[in-house]
Design an enzyme around this catalytic site. Structure first.
Site, mmCIF file in Angstrom:
data_model
loop_
_atom_site.group_PDB
_atom_site.id
_atom_site.type_symbol
_atom_site.label_atom_id
_atom_site.label_comp_id
_atom_site.label_asym_id
_atom_site.label_seq_id
_atom_site.Cartn_x
_atom_site.Cartn_y
_atom_site.Cartn_z
ATOM 1 N N LYS A 98 -8.429 -5.114 -0.950
ATOM 2 C CA LYS A 98 -7.803 -4.740 0.313
ATOM 3 C C LYS A 98 -8.727 -3.805 1.086
ATOM 4 O O LYS A 98 -9.843 -3.520 0.659
ATOM 5 C CB LYS A 98 -6.439 -4.114 0.042
ATOM 6 C CG LYS A 98 -5.500 -5.045 -0.738
ATOM 7 C CD LYS A 98 -4.066 -4.580 -0.723
ATOM 8 C CE LYS A 98 -3.429 -4.827 0.628
ATOM 9 N NZ LYS A 98 -1.988 -4.486 0.635
ATOM 10 N N ASP A 108 -4.191 -9.805 7.503
ATOM 11 C CA ASP A 108 -3.261 -8.682 7.556
ATOM 12 C C ASP A 108 -2.988 -8.238 8.991
ATOM 13 O O ASP A 108 -3.894 -7.824 9.712
ATOM 14 C CB ASP A 108 -3.819 -7.505 6.751
ATOM 15 C CG ASP A 108 -2.827 -6.371 6.628
ATOM 16 O OD1 ASP A 108 -1.670 -6.634 6.256
ATOM 17 O OD2 ASP A 108 -3.204 -5.222 6.918
ATOM 18 N N LYS A 143 5.499 -4.618 -4.221
ATOM 19 C CA LYS A 143 6.424 -3.599 -3.707
ATOM 20 C C LYS A 143 7.791 -3.795 -4.363
ATOM 21 O O LYS A 143 8.776 -4.182 -3.737
ATOM 22 C CB LYS A 143 6.512 -3.675 -2.185
ATOM 23 C CG LYS A 143 5.185 -3.347 -1.501
ATOM 24 C CD LYS A 143 5.258 -3.521 0.002
ATOM 25 C CE LYS A 143 3.907 -3.243 0.656
ATOM 26 N NZ LYS A 143 3.921 -3.465 2.110
ATOM 27 N N GLU A 146 -8.687 -9.165 1.716
ATOM 28 C CA GLU A 146 -7.973 -8.893 2.961
ATOM 29 C C GLU A 146 -8.941 -8.814 4.132
ATOM 30 O O GLU A 146 -10.015 -8.218 4.032
ATOM 31 C CB GLU A 146 -7.204 -7.571 2.841
ATOM 32 C CG GLU A 146 -6.474 -7.154 4.110
ATOM 33 C CD GLU A 146 -5.797 -5.806 3.956
ATOM 34 O OE1 GLU A 146 -4.756 -5.754 3.284
ATOM 35 O OE2 GLU A 146 -6.309 -4.807 4.501
ATOM 36 N N ARG A 158 27.314 -2.308 -17.518
ATOM 37 C CA ARG A 158 26.622 -1.730 -16.358
ATOM 38 C C ARG A 158 25.227 -2.322 -16.184
ATOM 39 O O ARG A 158 24.799 -2.588 -15.047
ATOM 40 C CB ARG A 158 26.551 -0.209 -16.513
ATOM 41 C CG ARG A 158 25.843 0.540 -15.380
ATOM 42 C CD ARG A 158 26.234 0.056 -13.990
ATOM 43 N NE ARG A 158 27.671 0.018 -13.757
ATOM 44 C CZ ARG A 158 28.236 -0.626 -12.744
ATOM 45 N NH1 ARG A 158 27.486 -1.317 -11.890
ATOM 46 N NH2 ARG A 158 29.540 -0.607 -12.592
#
Length: 285
Positions: free
Chosen positions: A169, A224, A137, A202, A102
């Site tokens: 950011k 961005d 992410k 950013e 698995r």
């Protein structure tokens, strides 16, 4: 980026934690009906199409579970596969094959999906000088194999985590009192702590791009959610003072247009957070 030794350690942690989670005090289904001495053989069967990834990781899993298991590989990481292809044979203890099954499938299905999506984006960028980057992410606990899959698909890794690159950011800049303040404090922090980390900042508009350029010493400027025309203007402003990266609103319909604006990199969280697992199975033979 993290060292190869540290990356290997991350892979080992993924395997050990996954086996702990899945096996616990024993695979009682196998223990109940299959003798410990039984030997078996199985094949990794493809029931889909795309780019295969995770073959080398599967070897690590099988050998972690049982160092005596043997693999015969027919298709390697990064190669295109179609329905009916057999990627490898594994032979050894039947109990060991079932114990590892698995984790091998879960990992390879996920990695192959990521590699396939990455390769699609890479192909869309062909002929440009722009490279595709992943992001943070990722699925908690398995970041290393997801970023490995991006590399297999022909993409490049962004920073691995919070500790291997500085990335200022919008929230960092706002909390620090503005872009100039955030950059100045960051440079001093690196000096005070004797750290050699690249700085990415950013920008939300052209005014912020200029603020970053005025501060200087920034490795890459992240544009961005810029539209195409503003991206072109930003690239012209920046020139060779910093590398450029586009992010936000990146998909298969927009990625080529952003690349043609002249950015060095395009980052996309979709490489790792929006994929459908490749259909694979491990069958006894």
């Amino acid at each position: 980026m993290i060292s190869e030794a540290q990356f290997q350690k991350e892979l080992e942690l993924i395997i050990s934690n996954a086996i702990r989670e899945d096996v616990g005090d024993g695979d009682h289904s196998s223990l109940a009906c299959i003798p410990a001495s039984a030997q078996g053989k199985a094949k990794l069967l493809v029931k889909d199409e795309g780019i295969i990834a995770g073959v080398e990781f599967a070897k690590m899993i099988f050998h972690y579970v049982d160092k005596d298991m043997k693999l015969e590989t027919f298709i390697n990481d990064g190669e295109r596969v179609k329905y009916g292809d057999v990627v490898f044979h594994v032979s050894g203890s039947s109990q060991s094959i079932l114990k590892a099954e698995r984790l091998v499938l879960n990992s390879m299905q996920r990695m192959s999906a990521i590699a396939t999506k990455t390769k699609m984006f890479v192909d869309l960028l062909e002929g440009t000088n722009t490279k595709i980057l992943d992001t943070r992410k990722t699925t908690p606990g398995i970041r290393a194999i997801e970023k490995w899959a991006v590399k297999i698909g022909g993409g490049e890794n962004h920073r691995f985590a919070l500790y291997d690159m500085i990335m200022l950011k919008d929230n960092h800049n706002d909390f620090a009192g503005g872009i100039p303040q955030a950059i100045a404090k960051t440079k001093q922090y690196l000096i005070d702590n004797n750290k050699d980390l690249k700085i990415i900042v950013e920008a939300r508009n052209l005014d912020e791009v200029q603020q970053i350029l005025d501060a200087g010493g920034v490795y890459r400027i992240l544009l961005d959610n810029f539209d195409y025309e503003t991206t072109k203007k930003a690239v012209a402003m920046i020139g060779d003072q910093s590398l450029t990266e586009s992010s936000g609103n990146i998909n298969e319909k927009t990625i080529r247009n952003y690349a043609e604006c002249g950015v060095n990199y395009i980052s996309s969280g979709a490489l790792t957070h929006s994929v459908y697992n490749m259909d694979l199975s491990l069958k006894a033979i």
